[in-house]
Write a protein that holds these residues in place. Structure first.
Motif: not given
Length: 208
Positions: A184-190
């Motif tokens: 979920w985080l990888r979809e939003r943060y580099a």
């Protein structure tokens, strides 16, 4: 001598209050930050008007420390009776960060989470996995503050069998908590990192 002790009390109260405001220790502060700076400006005046020889002045200053500390704590407790560090984890826009309550979908059930983003935004994030018997908010604010100051967003989750998570605590299924949260985080943060505490550390290591 009594006058010196009273002045010493005021000196230490001004210093303690200034330090509490400067370090953002709201629970130890009983005045506003602006009032603390005004009080600090009076310290030199109070020092030079202490009476007697230097030993008497020094004794008054030493006697004022425990008394001022007691008054500072008593006043701070009276003023901050309803203060709770968990208020910063309630959903909404706060002074230095925004907090969003989430239920991240999983193949079985969902993962309850709090997504915390610094006021200026972030391009990196850290997933925090709590320890056994805890939940996503358990003494999390010191770590959240440190990550926020470093420009990181934070995702707090309830592991299986903890907090609001409806899933039973099972291994290896509990590893899916970390995998789903990281995805979920990888979809939003580099850049994405994981911090695990106790049980959360074991889950983070195995999931990685």
């Amino acid at each position: 001598m009594l006058r010196n002790i009273v002045q010493s009390l005021l000196i230490w109260l001004a210093l303690f209050e200034y330090l509490a405001a400067a370090r953002e220790l709201r629970g130890l502060s009983w005045r506003s930050g602006r009032a603390s700076r005004w009080a600090l400006a009076l310290v030199p005046l109070l020092l030079v008007t202490l009476r007697g020889r230097w030993r008497a002045r020094l004794l008054a200053l030493l006697l004022g420390i425990p008394l001022a500390l007691f008054v500072q704590i008593l006043g701070a407790n009276a003023r901050n009776r309803t203060l709770s560090a968990r208020e910063r984890l309630l959903g909404g826009i706060h002074e230095r960060a925004g907090v969003t309550r989430l239920d991240i979908p999983m193949d079985e059930g969902f993962l309850p989470a709090l997504h915390i983003v610094p006021a200026g935004g972030a391009d990196k994030a850290v997933l925090v996995l709590h320890g056994s018997g805890c939940d996503k908010t358990f003494y999390a604010w010191p770590l959240i503050d440190a990550l926020r100051d470093a420009g990181c967003a934070t995702l707090l989750v309830d592991l299986d069998g903890h907090g609001e998570n409806p899933r039973a605590q099972r291994f290896p299924q509990i590893l899916d908590d970390a995998r789903v949260a990281v995805a979920w985080l990888r979809e939003r943060y580099a850049r994405v990192g994981v911090v695990g505490l106790s049980l959360g550390g074991c889950i983070a290591a195995r999931a990685a």
